[in-house]
Motif scaffolding. Structure first.
Motif, PDB file in Angstrom:
ATOM      1  N   ALA A  42      -9.647  -5.124  11.437  1.00  0.00           N
ATOM      2  CA  ALA A  42      -9.229  -4.417  12.673  1.00  0.00           C
ATOM      3  C   ALA A  42      -7.683  -4.203  12.483  1.00  0.00           C
ATOM      4  O   ALA A  42      -7.276  -3.059  13.109  1.00  0.00           O
ATOM      5  CB  ALA A  42      -9.649  -5.057  13.784  1.00  0.00           C
ATOM      6  N   MET A  43      -6.803  -5.046  12.379  1.00  0.00           N
ATOM      7  CA  MET A  43      -5.514  -4.752  12.321  1.00  0.00           C
ATOM      8  C   MET A  43      -4.966  -3.658  11.291  1.00  0.00           C
ATOM      9  O   MET A  43      -4.096  -2.921  11.601  1.00  0.00           O
ATOM     10  CB  MET A  43      -4.884  -6.088  12.017  1.00  0.00           C
ATOM     11  CG  MET A  43      -4.852  -7.331  13.089  1.00  0.00           C
ATOM     12  SD  MET A  43      -4.364  -6.984  14.732  1.00  0.00           S
ATOM     13  CE  MET A  43      -5.869  -6.478  15.567  1.00  0.00           C
ATOM     14  N   GLU A  44      -5.546  -3.791  10.259  1.00  0.00           N
ATOM     15  CA  GLU A  44      -5.341  -2.740   9.060  1.00  0.00           C
ATOM     16  C   GLU A  44      -5.890  -1.383   9.663  1.00  0.00           C
ATOM     17  O   GLU A  44      -5.029  -0.229   9.532  1.00  0.00           O
ATOM     18  CB  GLU A  44      -6.213  -3.062   7.871  1.00  0.00           C
ATOM     19  CG  GLU A  44      -5.963  -4.275   7.171  1.00  0.00           C
ATOM     20  CD  GLU A  44      -6.714  -4.568   5.925  1.00  0.00           C
ATOM     21  OE1 GLU A  44      -7.371  -3.512   5.500  1.00  0.00           O
ATOM     22  OE2 GLU A  44      -6.447  -5.395   5.288  1.00  0.00           O
ATOM     23  N   ALA A  45      -7.071  -1.144  10.489  1.00  0.00           N
ATOM     24  CA  ALA A  45      -7.341   0.092  10.835  1.00  0.00           C
ATOM     25  C   ALA A  45      -6.542   0.452  12.168  1.00  0.00           C
ATOM     26  O   ALA A  45      -6.107   1.620  12.219  1.00  0.00           O
ATOM     27  CB  ALA A  45      -8.821  -0.017  11.441  1.00  0.00           C
ATOM     28  N   ILE A  46      -6.089  -0.409  12.903  1.00  0.00           N
ATOM     29  CA  ILE A  46      -5.164   0.006  13.817  1.00  0.00           C
ATOM     30  C   ILE A  46      -3.766   0.419  13.398  1.00  0.00           C
ATOM     31  O   ILE A  46      -3.113   1.578  13.802  1.00  0.00           O
ATOM     32  CB  ILE A  46      -4.774  -1.181  14.836  1.00  0.00           C
ATOM     33  CG1 ILE A  46      -6.295  -1.438  15.517  1.00  0.00           C
ATOM     34  CG2 ILE A  46      -3.704  -0.924  15.845  1.00  0.00           C
ATOM     35  CD1 ILE A  46      -6.119  -2.762  16.666  1.00  0.00           C
ATOM     36  N   ASP A  47      -3.236  -0.220  12.309  1.00  0.00           N
ATOM     37  CA  ASP A  47      -1.896  -0.022  11.805  1.00  0.00           C
ATOM     38  C   ASP A  47      -2.173   1.718  11.215  1.00  0.00           C
ATOM     39  O   ASP A  47      -1.174   2.388  11.069  1.00  0.00           O
ATOM     40  CB  ASP A  47      -1.641  -0.956  10.821  1.00  0.00           C
ATOM     41  CG  ASP A  47      -0.149  -0.494  10.236  1.00  0.00           C
ATOM     42  OD1 ASP A  47       0.783  -0.749  10.970  1.00  0.00           O
ATOM     43  OD2 ASP A  47      -0.427  -0.291   8.705  1.00  0.00           O
ATOM     44  N   CYS A  82     -10.203  -1.602  18.316  1.00  0.00           N
ATOM     45  CA  CYS A  82      -9.939  -2.545  19.508  1.00  0.00           C
ATOM     46  C   CYS A  82     -10.730  -3.447  19.910  1.00  0.00           C
ATOM     47  O   CYS A  82     -10.401  -4.601  20.531  1.00  0.00           O
ATOM     48  CB  CYS A  82      -9.115  -2.012  20.622  1.00  0.00           C
ATOM     49  SG  CYS A  82      -7.453  -0.855  20.287  1.00  0.00           S
ATOM     50  N   SER A  83     -12.012  -3.310  19.588  1.00  0.00           N
ATOM     51  CA  SER A  83     -13.171  -4.194  20.280  1.00  0.00           C
ATOM     52  C   SER A  83     -13.239  -5.242  19.553  1.00  0.00           C
ATOM     53  O   SER A  83     -13.544  -6.367  20.054  1.00  0.00           O
ATOM     54  CB  SER A  83     -14.441  -3.518  20.001  1.00  0.00           C
ATOM     55  OG  SER A  83     -14.808  -3.203  18.728  1.00  0.00           O
ATOM     56  N   VAL A  84     -12.929  -5.452  18.359  1.00  0.00           N
ATOM     57  CA  VAL A  84     -12.556  -6.882  17.410  1.00  0.00           C
ATOM     58  C   VAL A  84     -11.767  -8.105  17.849  1.00  0.00           C
ATOM     59  O   VAL A  84     -11.922  -9.146  18.288  1.00  0.00           O
ATOM     60  CB  VAL A  84     -12.729  -6.517  15.809  1.00  0.00           C
ATOM     61  CG1 VAL A  84     -12.638  -7.757  15.163  1.00  0.00           C
ATOM     62  CG2 VAL A  84     -13.815  -5.483  15.636  1.00  0.00           C
ATOM     63  N   PRO A  85     -10.301  -7.410  18.087  1.00  0.00           N
ATOM     64  CA  PRO A  85      -9.777  -8.375  18.472  1.00  0.00           C
ATOM     65  C   PRO A  85      -9.956  -8.722  20.049  1.00  0.00           C
ATOM     66  O   PRO A  85      -9.746 -10.036  20.387  1.00  0.00           O
ATOM     67  CB  PRO A  85      -8.265  -8.076  18.274  1.00  0.00           C
ATOM     68  CG  PRO A  85      -8.385  -6.438  18.289  1.00  0.00           C
ATOM     69  CD  PRO A  85      -9.600  -6.436  17.584  1.00  0.00           C
ATOM     70  N   LEU A  86     -10.526  -7.890  20.820  1.00  0.00           N
ATOM     71  CA  LEU A  86     -10.686  -8.303  22.047  1.00  0.00           C
ATOM     72  C   LEU A  86     -11.883  -9.426  22.136  1.00  0.00           C
ATOM     73  O   LEU A  86     -11.702 -10.125  22.998  1.00  0.00           O
ATOM     74  CB  LEU A  86     -10.945  -6.963  22.955  1.00  0.00           C
ATOM     75  CG  LEU A  86     -10.176  -5.987  23.375  1.00  0.00           C
ATOM     76  CD1 LEU A  86     -10.459  -4.861  23.982  1.00  0.00           C
ATOM     77  CD2 LEU A  86      -9.103  -6.582  24.257  1.00  0.00           C
ATOM     78  N   LEU A  87     -12.951  -9.065  21.367  1.00  0.00           N
ATOM     79  CA  LEU A  87     -14.157  -9.941  21.336  1.00  0.00           C
ATOM     80  C   LEU A  87     -13.466 -11.519  20.665  1.00  0.00           C
ATOM     81  O   LEU A  87     -13.974 -12.525  21.125  1.00  0.00           O
ATOM     82  CB  LEU A  87     -15.240  -9.609  20.570  1.00  0.00           C
ATOM     83  CG  LEU A  87     -16.350 -10.608  20.332  1.00  0.00           C
ATOM     84  CD1 LEU A  87     -16.803 -10.924  21.701  1.00  0.00           C
ATOM     85  CD2 LEU A  87     -17.382  -9.859  19.579  1.00  0.00           C
ATOM     86  N   CYS A  88     -12.740 -11.274  19.702  1.00  0.00           N
ATOM     87  CA  CYS A  88     -12.057 -12.752  19.229  1.00  0.00           C
ATOM     88  C   CYS A  88     -11.324 -13.585  20.203  1.00  0.00           C
ATOM     89  O   CYS A  88     -11.578 -14.628  20.222  1.00  0.00           O
ATOM     90  CB  CYS A  88     -11.292 -12.337  18.020  1.00  0.00           C
ATOM     91  SG  CYS A  88     -12.336 -11.476  16.422  1.00  0.00           S
ATOM     92  N   ILE A  89     -10.611 -12.762  20.880  1.00  0.00           N
ATOM     93  CA  ILE A  89      -9.580 -13.364  21.609  1.00  0.00           C
ATOM     94  C   ILE A  89     -10.414 -13.861  23.003  1.00  0.00           C
ATOM     95  O   ILE A  89     -10.373 -15.182  23.521  1.00  0.00           O
ATOM     96  CB  ILE A  89      -8.679 -12.388  22.626  1.00  0.00           C
ATOM     97  CG1 ILE A  89      -7.717 -11.996  21.336  1.00  0.00           C
ATOM     98  CG2 ILE A  89      -7.878 -13.113  23.720  1.00  0.00           C
ATOM     99  CD1 ILE A  89      -6.510 -11.140  21.846  1.00  0.00           C
ATOM    100  N   ALA A  90     -11.615 -13.347  23.353  1.00  0.00           N
ATOM    101  CA  ALA A  90     -12.527 -14.075  24.328  1.00  0.00           C
ATOM    102  C   ALA A  90     -12.993 -15.213  23.865  1.00  0.00           C
ATOM    103  O   ALA A  90     -13.400 -16.307  24.561  1.00  0.00           O
ATOM    104  CB  ALA A  90     -13.509 -12.917  24.792  1.00  0.00           C
ATOM    105  N   ILE A  91     -13.415 -15.211  22.881  1.00  0.00           N
ATOM    106  CA  ILE A  91     -14.121 -16.526  21.950  1.00  0.00           C
ATOM    107  C   ILE A  91     -13.007 -17.420  21.917  1.00  0.00           C
ATOM    108  O   ILE A  91     -13.626 -18.861  22.372  1.00  0.00           O
ATOM    109  CB  ILE A  91     -14.702 -15.927  20.385  1.00  0.00           C
ATOM    110  CG1 ILE A  91     -15.767 -14.948  20.659  1.00  0.00           C
ATOM    111  CG2 ILE A  91     -15.000 -17.305  19.671  1.00  0.00           C
ATOM    112  CD1 ILE A  91     -16.039 -14.598  19.298  1.00  0.00           C
ATOM    113  N   GLU A  92     -11.924 -17.231  21.480  1.00  0.00           N
ATOM    114  CA  GLU A  92     -10.798 -18.182  21.391  1.00  0.00           C
ATOM    115  C   GLU A  92     -10.602 -18.720  22.845  1.00  0.00           C
ATOM    116  O   GLU A  92     -10.367 -20.082  22.955  1.00  0.00           O
ATOM    117  CB  GLU A  92      -9.591 -17.743  20.999  1.00  0.00           C
ATOM    118  CG  GLU A  92      -9.853 -17.280  19.248  1.00  0.00           C
ATOM    119  CD  GLU A  92      -9.606 -18.867  18.485  1.00  0.00           C
ATOM    120  OE1 GLU A  92      -9.535 -20.126  19.104  1.00  0.00           O
ATOM    121  OE2 GLU A  92      -9.990 -18.888  17.267  1.00  0.00           O
TER     122      GLU A  92
END
Length: 694
Positions: free
Chosen positions: A552-557, A581-591
């Motif tokens: 996701a970071m590669e796609a955003i960049d 953006c949906s991937v880091p949002l979900l990963c932050i919610a998991i963490e």
């Protein structure tokens, strides 16, 4: 009286020799002596049988040779049996093997497809036909059921919802949406929705709000605060046809924009032929008029005009209705491709677009575009040969453009592909270049090969049963191999013709989006497992989260660096950025969720994920002047992002201050939002319609 053993000479083989370490004696008596329980001398016939005058009964048992099994062979067989048992338990939990032993292959496949395992414990089907599907609460525990899939009309509280339906009337304005491919229609829809699978955004939002309930409440408050903010109304447009000379000039301008921005993505038209027919003005038949108005509608969108496309669309509607299906030709087919592949998505009518592309696929097959011609016609001149070649190439490009449009539109829906491509019945060749500068053919070839992989991805996620991590990683490897095999001028801006940079960047963004769909689904399954087990994240699971977020970071960049300021690209790139953006949002919610129930140290990667989201929000801000009035991607990402990162350790929400930044939110709540069926809301892919890409 029989002779005793010591009174006769016994052969050596009849003497039982017992060594000092022998554990037992070997019985070598004949059958008759064993029956009489007397000693046998081992002869044939033996002395006892001769004494009792029954020599014919003197027989010896043939002892089978004993094969000793090694320990390693035994362990291997035991492990194989345990593996087979685990597979059966996974496929048919709680069902005895004896119940499955006499079933046919069709019966077993029917059980797997419909998940009727619990039902079969009480009822045996009489035939191979599948039984009626049980309700979701009967199959929710089946293997492969992630709980993230929007596959049944049940709310999060278990309450039944309305049947699936949608209202995408052609008379609705483009800023109104009624179903589940974007968020802008949730304020007025009555939980109407279509089927969407685990690859959809609805599954992501459902997972985020289950992991962070306080974020759900915060999102509701933001929505309530801004629900009354109306979308800006576009300025009135001049009526077409009042000034014929001006109308022709306006058409010409729209056609130029179409071939500059749309044609490079899907070159389904012969540009020279189209322009010559338009310049001559000799054609007024319905098929041509429908195609011309669709080209002008999309060209007006590419030009940045807010409302002119609606007038062209109103004219095209009269030529692309049901009657157009009765007129089978290339012009009517190409008009359907543009209508269902582009324009209806721009109008926030994705389900209608889905249906139109299905009809276009049937028309293309009826025209024979799925087959290469078996015979070349006899042509006398070079001009005839060249004309035949161009027509054949146009048919190929129309077929593969339709294929790509349908694949792109269905990428995040989780629906079956419905036999979009069958190599046993379809053999259309890939597009070929008509000249050294025919870059459109090269781009369409590359897009087609990417879509072939994406179709396998879509079909796998639409199947029953949860794909394994190995399946997902294997598909991701195929995508990376495709990208690595591209020519350098398709991977990098250097060396690429300026007029094709837009189509090239859009193709690369779609490549990232396909990888994001895989990463997001993998993260959804991980979120479901962690929430179900309520345990700590294992190191390998954290590694998986980091790997998914890296994509996701590669796609955003890439989007932040290469997006271009025009309406068509921002429409697409903004939607794909929203997906990333949906991937880091979900990963932050998991963490965040795991930190509340485990003693693991915080993940050091969370800070980089937040930085990536901040970069995405900055990019959205830069894109805003070229976005449509109905686009709400930045508002959605901003609200959920601030809601998730503001969750305190005890699960409550920290009230954002004025320094936290704007929390603009889309207008989707109503007066009953706090009591609304969040299960239904999160089952609605309302956050993607209208931002749906080409």
């Amino acid at each position: 009286m029989p002779p005793s053993g010591h009174e006769r000479n016994e052969p050596p083989q009849a003497v039982e020799k017992v060594s000092s370490n022998a554990a037992r004696r070997v019985n070598r008596s004949c059958v008759e002596c064993t029956r009489r329980k007397v000693k046998c001398d081992g002869r044939q016939p033996c002395g006892s049988c001769l004494y009792y005058r029954v020599p014919d009964a003197c027989e010896y048992r043939q002892r089978s040779r004993r094969n000793a099994v090694s320990r390693s062979t035994f362990d291997k067989a035991s492990e194989q049996l345990r593996s087979q048992t685990r597979v059966l338990d996974t496929l048919f939990p709680g069902v005895d093997v004896e119940r499955l032993a006499n079933k046919s292959q069709n019966e077993l496949m029917g059980l797997l497809r419909l998940g009727e395992l619990r039902h079969t414990q009480h009822h045996e089907p009489d035939s191979s036909l599948p039984e009626p599907t049980p309700l979701r609460d009967e199959i929710i525990g089946l293997p492969g059921s992630s709980g993230a899939e929007d596959s049944a009309p049940m709310s999060e509280n278990g309450e039944p919802t309305d049947e699936r339906k949608w209202d995408e009337s052609l008379d609705q304005p483009t800023t109104v949406a009624s179903d589940d491919i974007n968020a802008i229609g949730l304020a007025t829809d009555e939980h109407t929705r279509s089927y969407l699978g685990v690859t959809s955004m609805s599954a992501v939002l459902r997972a985020i709000f289950r992991l962070c309930p306080a974020a759900k409440e915060h999102t509701a408050q933001c929505a309530r605060a801004l629900v009354a903010t109306p979308a800006p109304v576009p300025a009135p447009q001049p009526v077409l046809g009042r000034d014929p000379a001006l109308s022709i000039l306006r058409e010409q301008r729209c056609i130029d924009f179409y071939f500059e921005y749309i044609h490079q993505i899907t070159p389904l038209l012969d540009e020279n032929d189209f322009r010559s027919q338009h310049a001559s003005g000799s054609r007024q038949d319905g098929s041509w008029m429908g195609l011309l108005n669709m080209v002008c509608a999309l060209g007006s969108i590419a030009s940045g005009n807010e409302g002119l496309h609606e007038q062209y669309y109103l004219q095209a509607r009269s030529f692309t209705g049901l009657d157009s299906l009765g007129s089978g030709n290339m012009d009517s087919l190409q008009a359907l491709c543009l209508l269902g592949g582009y324009y209806l998505h721009y109008r926030n009518s994705p389900n209608m677009a889905y249906s139109i592309l299905g009809a276009a696929h049937r028309v293309a097959i009826a025209l024979g575009l799925h087959r290469e011609p078996r015979r070349a016609p006899n042509m006398a001149t070079v001009e005839d040969v060249e004309e035949h070649r161009r027509r054949a190439e146009t048919q190929r490009r129309t077929w593969w453009s339709l294929y790509c449009l349908d694949t792109w539109a269905c990428m995040t829906q989780g629906r079956p592909t419905c036999g979009r491509l069958d190599r046993t019945t379809m053999d259309t060749c890939l597009p070929s270049s008509l000249g050294p500068d025919d870059h459109a053919a090269i781009l369409l070839q590359a897009n087609t090969r990417l879509c072939l992989i994406c179709e396998r991805l879509q079909q796998r996620f639409a199947q029953f049963g949860r794909p394994s991590n190995q399946d997902i990683l294997a598909l991701d490897a195929q995508l990376r191999d495709w990208f690595d095999g591209l020519p350098e001028n398709l991977k990098h801006a250097e060396g690429s013709p300026p007029q094709y940079q837009f189509a090239r960047e859009l193709m690369k963004t779609r490549y990232y989006n396909a990888r994001i769909v895989l990463a997001r689904s993998l993260t959804l399954y991980l979120a479901h497992d962690c929430r179900k087990k309520l345990g700590e994240l294992m190191p390998e699971q954290r590694h998986m989260l980091n790997m998914c977020c890296q994509v996701a970071m590669e796609a955003i960049d890439s989007t932040a660096r290469y997006w271009m300021p025009n309406r068509i690209q921002v429409w697409n790139m903004g939607w794909y950025l929203f997906q990333a953006c949906s991937v880091p949002l979900l990963c932050i919610a998991i963490e965040k969720n795991m930190q509340q129930s485990s003693s693991l140290p915080p993940n050091e990667k969370v800070a980089s994920w937040q930085s990536g989201l901040a970069k995405a929000l900055e990019t959205f801000t830069e894109m805003r002047p070229w976005m449509r009035a109905s686009d709400r991607s930045p508002d959605i990402v901003s609200a959920i992002y601030e809601a998730v990162i503001a969750t305190e350790a005890d699960g409550t929400m920290r009230t954002p201050s004025a320094t936290d930044g704007s929390i603009d939110m889309f207008g989707w709540c109503d007066e009953q939002l706090t009591d609304m069926d969040w299960g239904v809301f999160l089952g609605d892919e309302s956050l993607t319609r209208g931002m749906f890409p080409m």
